[in-house]
Design a protein around this motif. Structure first.
Motif, PDB file in Angstrom:
ATOM      1  N   ASN A 380       5.967   4.301  42.532  1.00 58.73           N
ATOM      2  CA  ASN A 380       6.444   2.926  42.757  1.00 58.73           C
ATOM      3  C   ASN A 380       6.491   2.151  44.080  1.00 58.73           C
ATOM      4  O   ASN A 380       7.290   1.545  44.648  1.00 58.73           O
ATOM      5  CB  ASN A 380       7.936   2.528  42.079  1.00 58.73           C
ATOM      6  CG  ASN A 380       7.966   2.856  40.597  1.00 58.73           C
ATOM      7  OD1 ASN A 380       7.056   2.647  39.676  1.00 58.73           O
ATOM      8  ND2 ASN A 380       9.179   3.770  40.346  1.00 58.73           N
ATOM      9  N   THR A 382       5.105   0.568  47.325  1.00 59.62           N
ATOM     10  CA  THR A 382       4.864  -0.815  47.960  1.00 59.62           C
ATOM     11  C   THR A 382       4.318  -1.149  49.221  1.00 59.62           C
ATOM     12  O   THR A 382       4.190   0.034  49.952  1.00 59.62           O
ATOM     13  CB  THR A 382       5.958  -1.877  47.675  1.00 59.62           C
ATOM     14  OG1 THR A 382       7.172  -1.209  48.537  1.00 59.62           O
ATOM     15  CG2 THR A 382       6.668  -1.881  46.104  1.00 59.62           C
ATOM     16  N   TYR A 402      -1.981   3.290  40.592  1.00 58.00           N
ATOM     17  CA  TYR A 402      -0.855   3.142  39.622  1.00 58.00           C
ATOM     18  C   TYR A 402       0.452   3.271  40.735  1.00 58.00           C
ATOM     19  O   TYR A 402       1.334   3.617  40.288  1.00 58.00           O
ATOM     20  CB  TYR A 402      -0.739   4.212  38.856  1.00 58.00           C
ATOM     21  CG  TYR A 402      -1.975   4.005  37.549  1.00 58.00           C
ATOM     22  CD1 TYR A 402      -1.640   3.147  36.469  1.00 58.00           C
ATOM     23  CD2 TYR A 402      -3.055   4.914  37.787  1.00 58.00           C
ATOM     24  CE1 TYR A 402      -2.740   3.035  35.756  1.00 58.00           C
ATOM     25  CE2 TYR A 402      -3.954   4.598  36.641  1.00 58.00           C
ATOM     26  CZ  TYR A 402      -4.078   3.750  35.551  1.00 58.00           C
ATOM     27  OH  TYR A 402      -5.056   3.831  34.809  1.00 58.00           O
ATOM     28  N   ASN A 403       0.124   2.240  41.675  1.00 58.54           N
ATOM     29  CA  ASN A 403       1.580   1.761  42.440  1.00 58.54           C
ATOM     30  C   ASN A 403       1.693   0.302  42.362  1.00 58.54           C
ATOM     31  O   ASN A 403       1.155  -0.560  41.666  1.00 58.54           O
ATOM     32  CB  ASN A 403       1.423   2.402  43.847  1.00 58.54           C
ATOM     33  CG  ASN A 403       1.764   3.913  43.815  1.00 58.54           C
ATOM     34  OD1 ASN A 403       3.031   4.186  43.692  1.00 58.54           O
ATOM     35  ND2 ASN A 403       0.853   4.692  43.985  1.00 58.54           N
ATOM     36  N   SER A 404       2.471  -0.105  43.407  1.00 57.29           N
ATOM     37  CA  SER A 404       2.418  -1.663  43.693  1.00 57.29           C
ATOM     38  C   SER A 404       1.984  -1.853  45.081  1.00 57.29           C
ATOM     39  O   SER A 404       2.512  -2.800  45.549  1.00 57.29           O
ATOM     40  CB  SER A 404       3.734  -1.950  43.381  1.00 57.29           C
ATOM     41  OG  SER A 404       4.210  -1.735  42.009  1.00 57.29           O
ATOM     42  N   SER A 406      -0.192  -3.561  48.063  1.00 57.92           N
ATOM     43  CA  SER A 406      -0.559  -5.011  48.392  1.00 57.92           C
ATOM     44  C   SER A 406      -1.376  -5.033  49.794  1.00 57.92           C
ATOM     45  O   SER A 406      -1.663  -4.041  50.458  1.00 57.92           O
ATOM     46  CB  SER A 406       0.482  -5.884  48.155  1.00 57.92           C
ATOM     47  OG  SER A 406       1.411  -5.597  49.171  1.00 57.92           O
ATOM     48  N   ASP A 426      -5.166  -0.347  40.159  1.00 57.06           N
ATOM     49  CA  ASP A 426      -3.909  -0.455  39.631  1.00 57.06           C
ATOM     50  C   ASP A 426      -2.892  -0.706  40.643  1.00 57.06           C
ATOM     51  O   ASP A 426      -1.929  -0.033  40.685  1.00 57.06           O
ATOM     52  CB  ASP A 426      -3.542   0.285  38.506  1.00 57.06           C
ATOM     53  CG  ASP A 426      -4.504   0.222  37.190  1.00 57.06           C
ATOM     54  OD1 ASP A 426      -4.181  -0.582  36.375  1.00 57.06           O
ATOM     55  OD2 ASP A 426      -5.494   1.019  37.281  1.00 57.06           O
ATOM     56  N   ASN A 427      -3.025  -1.578  41.832  1.00 63.60           N
ATOM     57  CA  ASN A 427      -2.176  -2.028  42.624  1.00 63.60           C
ATOM     58  C   ASN A 427      -2.382  -3.657  42.647  1.00 63.60           C
ATOM     59  O   ASN A 427      -2.753  -4.139  41.625  1.00 63.60           O
ATOM     60  CB  ASN A 427      -2.541  -1.092  43.902  1.00 63.60           C
ATOM     61  CG  ASN A 427      -2.236   0.144  43.943  1.00 63.60           C
ATOM     62  OD1 ASN A 427      -0.970   0.352  44.177  1.00 63.60           O
ATOM     63  ND2 ASN A 427      -2.957   1.220  44.104  1.00 63.60           N
ATOM     64  N   GLY A 428      -1.936  -4.047  43.838  1.00 67.06           N
ATOM     65  CA  GLY A 428      -2.065  -5.290  44.091  1.00 67.06           C
ATOM     66  C   GLY A 428      -2.949  -5.919  45.403  1.00 67.06           C
ATOM     67  O   GLY A 428      -2.522  -6.657  46.148  1.00 67.06           O
ATOM     68  N   ASN A 451      -6.631  -4.904  40.437  1.00 66.80           N
ATOM     69  CA  ASN A 451      -6.266  -5.490  41.710  1.00 66.80           C
ATOM     70  C   ASN A 451      -6.515  -6.993  41.912  1.00 66.80           C
ATOM     71  O   ASN A 451      -6.998  -7.402  40.719  1.00 66.80           O
ATOM     72  CB  ASN A 451      -6.773  -4.759  43.004  1.00 66.80           C
ATOM     73  CG  ASN A 451      -6.202  -3.246  43.316  1.00 66.80           C
ATOM     74  OD1 ASN A 451      -4.974  -3.208  43.510  1.00 66.80           O
ATOM     75  ND2 ASN A 451      -7.130  -2.224  43.033  1.00 66.80           N
TER      76      ASN A 451
END
Length: 1024
Positions: A380, A382, A402-404, A406, A426-428, A451
């Motif tokens: 998780n 960021t 597969y994290n967040s 950015s 699969d992040n931002g 993304n």
């Protein structure tokens, strides 16, 4: 009366010059004696070479007037006399002769990595000064002799990776001078003698990779080894906890207890060992948190993956200046990544994936160290990706998926020339992809999906790039015409973006492309018509775009196409009839402007069947001959009243029949337990739910059946992902035997991880029905390919008359052997399959083999100890003789069955149909014993002179594996190595001619077969 005093004798002194000739004479005698010894030693070396049949690796062992044998790099001398022989990896295939001990000053003998057969060489007892003996990586077998303590001066004894069996003798503990003892990876029974831990001079002790050891705890006295620097016992069936007293081992530098069923917590005292540099406690059951106080300042490797660890990563790890490898993946660690560990100077490998870590990645990762591998996926995390991950210029593996995370991708990634795999999906992330990243010279796979990335596709790609996944982003612009330079691309997924314009013809020139996903973009124009280069394409998704015009007929020329989605476009005209000849498993042409009849005229047409009942919806101009196609029924030509009446009568009868079937099906559905809440147990990350499976358990999706139930092929999502579902059910109550098979398969497969074993995605349990969900294998079973009479089920995209050439057969044999080797030698406890056969060897799209159907498998309590089963299970033609008579089984029954598979691969015959009412094994043995040429037994489809040597050796290996006595069959680890070297000759047989490979003389006495010596077991079987 006093004794008379004698006068002292008269002593004559010679002048000094008198002694000089004497000294010269004595020296000359010494020189002559030394010269004679050297000549004798040279003679011993030459005799050694001769007794080993003059291996080419020793061609330089010839007398020379200009140099001594002491200059040969295998020989070490001291004062002109031989003290060491280092005969490593010289392809020696014969036993050790007794005259080797005529080298009276020999202290070291290293014969590792050869092919030496026979029992322990007790002839070495006569090497009275021997202190160092290494016999590892050979084919020794039988027991280690109980009088081995006669070699009293031994300080180093290495017997790893051999076939020594029976018990390890306690007499080894009487070799009190031992400093190094390695007994890894052999076939010992029972367990190790605890007396070994009384060898007070030991500095290295390794008993690793002996999963057949009886379950045991670490002995109480093992911490008394005060001089021990290296202690290795992975995969030895250890249970219980790690004692706190481990801190007493002050000299310990490496501790490896991985792959054992340990329990409890990791004692904090381990991290207080001042000299500890490597710690391996992976794939165990340890739990609790990692001790926070760490003072073992020499630690360079910490490997604690695949455990149940919780809590935080210790801040003290930031003090470990030597730490280069940290593997904590697959735990339940939480909290943040300590800022201090990013500053460590020796970082090479960081793996923290599959935890529940929070916060940001320390920005200084890679700035101060030569980082090579960085993996933090499935957490998780960021914030931004650190700018200097590749600062050391050595990064080749990056996985932050597969994290967040950015922000924009660091520009420095574009200058990372060593990068091979970048998984950023699969992040931002936002902004453009660094231009240099597309062209990074060693980049093979780039994952950008999921993304918010923008920009256009690059004009140029890395020449090594084979896979690009960039779906679910905001990429825009046209597909460049220079796409033809992306020549090695295999997978291209750019779906769900903002791409526009036409599909350029140049894209159709990518001959290696297997998967092209361009759905949900803004592409327009006509579909490409010249696509002859797409010979490898299996999946083509172009849905949700603005394509217009007809579907090109050339689409029917794609030989391997299995999935086609052209839905949600503006396509018009007729569906080309030839499309129906493709072996499609998924087709979607819905929501277009197509017209006319769904093609059905052509023979073998595949389109008008229930599999594609929803494939043509929302095309108002389309009609079908069948009402189940969810389309208008096409008007018939010239019907008579009689025909109308007959149709109505048949329709009425069908209505009644369907009503009855509906009631039966509803009743069965209730009995099957689908009205109850199903329970799904996943074994990996899934992209479907249980309802995706349950809703597709239809007869039209059945692809096979067996004693325990039907097997279905089910597409679980619109992207075309397909699984195979094995259903075990009964109309009343699940049979106890089936329940046992189900439980065995779930227990075993859920814990097996190997590239050559079928992956179990999940299982679903209902009241009276069990479902096993596997990965789908496109090329079905080996049985289907080998035996033409069983090719009733066509394989999508493959001609039914396509043959299985020898390179593919050898690839399948090697893959299957690796899977069995993993089960027998790398699993703790080991696993026997009990039903190895060609129909249980499944093949993926690249013909990689995967072992399936573990319903009959059993976990062994001890390796080598027979397990009694209540009944016989297995398949005719594959059953080992002892299994059919005694029900006492061990791994050797799998070896026998695999030998039958090897005979199938080489002869093309079925296991229970050799000839003249004989099974294949009997037929093959009779063929050999009658002195017939092996080439006469080879399958005509592969009887090619260029492969005859390999085919013959694999045929012989099948013979070796099917000998009557289980103890004489080779273990799978040696079968693997023989297959890897199958192009080498088998020196245990005398080759008499090109067509008669001379195996018959060997097999006339079936009780004395030997294992092929054509390869060395260099490492453990490859795991996945």
């Amino acid at each position: 009366m006093p004794r008379p005093t004698s006068s002292p004798p008269h002593i004559h002194f010679f002048p000094p010059f008198f002694y000089i000739p004497c000294l010269v004479f004595l020296c000359s005698l010494s020189h002559v004696a030394e010269s004679q010894i050297q000549d004798q030693e040279l003679h011993v070396l030459l005799q050694l070479r001769k007794s080993w049949h003059n291996p080419s690796s020793l061609d330089h062992w010839v007398p020379s007037n200009s140099s001594s044998h002491c200059t040969w790099h295998e020989v070490t001398c001291q004062d002109g006399l031989i003290t060491e022989l280092n005969l490593v990896n010289l392809n020696i295939n014969y036993s050790i002769p007794p005259f080797i001990c005529d080298l009276k000053n020999l202290t070291k003998l290293d014969l590792s990595y050869n092919n030496i057969p026979g029992e322990f060489p007790t002839v070495l007892y006569n090497c009275s000064k021997l202190m160092y003996l290494d016999l590892s990586q050979n084919y020794f077998e039988g027991p280690i002799p109980s009088d081995i303590d006669r070699m009293a001066d031994l300080q180093v004894l290495i017997l790893s990776a051999t076939s020594f069996s029976f018990d390890i003798p306690a007499s080894i503990a009487r070799l009190q001078r031992l400093r190094i003892l390695h007994l890894n990876q052999s076939e010992y029974n029972s367990t190790y003698p605890e007396e070994i831990f009384g060898l007070s001079n030991l500095e290295e002790l390794s008993l690793a990779y002996n999963p057949q050891f009886a379950p045991s705890q670490l002995p109480q006295n093992f911490t008394s080894l005060k001089k021990l620097r290296f202690f290795s016992m992975p995969q030895t069936n250890l249970f219980g906890g790690i004692p706190e007293t481990v801190s007493d081992m002050e000299a310990l530098e490496c501790l490896n207890l991985g792959a054992n069923p340990l329990a409890g917590e990791i004692p904090g005292s381990i991290f207080a060992l001042r000299n500890l540099s490597q710690l391996y406690v992976y794939q165990t059951n340890v739990l609790g948190s990692i001790p926070q106080a760490v003072s073992a300042t020499k630690l360079s490797v910490i490997h604690l993956s695949f455990n149940n660890l919780t809590g935080n990563i210790p801040e003290d790890f930031g003090k470990l200046e030597n730490l280069s490898i940290l593997n904590l993946q697959y735990n339940q660690l939480s909290g943040g990544i300590p800022e201090g560990i990013g500053r460590l100077p020796a970082w090479s490998d960081v793996r923290l994936s599959n935890n529940i870590l929070l916060g940001t990645i320390p920005t200084n990762f890679g700035k101060f160290s030569p980082l090579r591998r960085f993996e933090v996926a499935f957490n998780n995390l960021t914030g931004a990706l650190p700018e200097q991950l590749c600062h050391g210029g050595m990064l080749f593996g990056l996985d932050v998926s597969y994290n967040s995370l950015s922000g924009e991708l660091p520009e420095s990634l574009g200058n990372c020339s060593t990068l091979s795999v970048a998984m950023l999906n699969d992040n931002g992330f936002t902004g453009n992809v660094p231009g240099g990243l597309w062209k990074s010279p060693n980049l093979a796979a780039l994952f950008l999906s999921g993304n918010g990335l923008t920009g256009e596709l690059p004009e140029e790609l890395s020449p090594n790039l084979t896979r690009i996944e960039m779906s679910n982003n905001k990429f825009s612009g046209k597909i460049p015409t220079t796409v033809s330079s992306w020549r090695n691309l295999v997978v291209f997924d750019a779906s769900t973006n903002l791409l526009s314009g036409m599909v350029p013809t140049e894209l159709t020139e990518l001959a290696s492309l297997t998967t092209l996903l361009l759905g949900q973009n803004e592409l327009s124009g006509n579909l490409p018509t010249t696509i002859v280069s797409w010979k490898s394409l299996t999946t083509l998704f172009l849905s949700h775009n603005q394509f217009r015009g007809p579907i090109p007929r050339d689409f029917s020329l794609l030989p391997l196409l299995m999935r086609l989605d052209l839905s949600e476009n503006q396509l018009s005209g007729l569906i080309p009839p030839e499309i129906g000849l493709l072996k499609l498993v998924y087709l979607n042409l819905s929501s277009n402007h197509l017209s006319g009849r769904v093609p059905f005229e052509l023979e073998n047409n595949q389109l008008e069947n229930a599999t594609f009942e929803y494939s043509f919806q929302n095309n108002p101009g389309l009609c079908s001959s069948y009402s189940f196609m969810k389309l208008n029924v096409c008007n018939s030509q010239s019907r008579t009243n009689f025909a109308v009446i007959m149709v109505l009568a048949i329709a009425a009868a069908m209505f009644v029949l369907l009503a009855v079937l509906f009631i039966i099906r509803a009743s069965r559905k209730k009995r099957d337990g689908f009205n109850s809440t199903p329970k799904l147990t996943p074994f990996q990350r899934l992209n479907f739910t249980e309802w995706n499976i349950l809703s597709e358990l239809k007869d039209e999706n059945v692809i096979g059946s067996g004693a325990s139930g039907k097997v279905y092929r089910i597409m679980v999502n619109p992207s075309g992902d397909t699984v195979a579902v094995k259903r075990i059910s009964d109309n009343q109550q699940l049979d106890k035997n089936l329940e046992k098979q189900f439980s065995a398969e779930v227990e075993i497969l859920g814990n097996l991880r190997h590239i050559n074993i079928i992956k179990l995605a999940c299982y679903i349990s209902c009241e009276n029905s069990k479902l096993l969900v596997y990965e789908y294998m496109e090329n079905h079973s080996l049985d289907h390919w080998l035996h033409k009479t069983k090719r009733s089920l066509p394989i999508s995209g493959v001609a039914n008359n396509m043959i299985l050439d020898w390179p593919k057969r050898l690839q399948i044999a090697r893959g299957t052997a690796r899977g069995l080797c993993y089960m027998h030698h790398d699993c703790s406890p080991p696993v026997i399959h009990r039903d190895v056969k060609s129909s249980n060897i499944l093949l993926d799209s690249e013909f990689n083999a995967k072992i399936a159907d573990f319903g009959l498998a059993r976990m062994l309590a001890k390796n080598g100890e027979a397990v009694t089963l209540s009944g016989i299970a297995g398949s005719a033609g594959y059953l080992a003789p002892e299994y059919a008579h005694t029900t006492k089984v061990n791994e050797k029954i799998d070896v026998y069955s695999f030998g039958v598979v090897l005979l199938e691969l080489t002869t093309g015959r079925e296991a229970k149909g050799g000839d003249e009412d004989m099974c294949l094994v009997d037929w093959a043995w009779r063929h050999i014993l009658d002195g017939k040429a092996i080439s006469d037994a080879v399958d005509e489809e592969i009887n090619d002179d260029s492969f005859l040597g390999e085919i013959s050796n694999v045929f012989k290996l099948g013979i070796f594996c099917t000998v009557k006595r289980p103890s004489k069959r080779p273990p799978m680890k040696k079968v693997v190595q023989a297959l890897l070297k199958c192009s080498d000759p088998l020196p245990v047989v005398e080759q008499t001619s090109r067509h008669n490979l001379g195996v018959a003389p060997l097999l006339r006495n079936p009780e004395h077969e030997e294992i092929p010596r054509s390869a060395r077991c260099l490492v453990r079987c490859n795991t996945y």
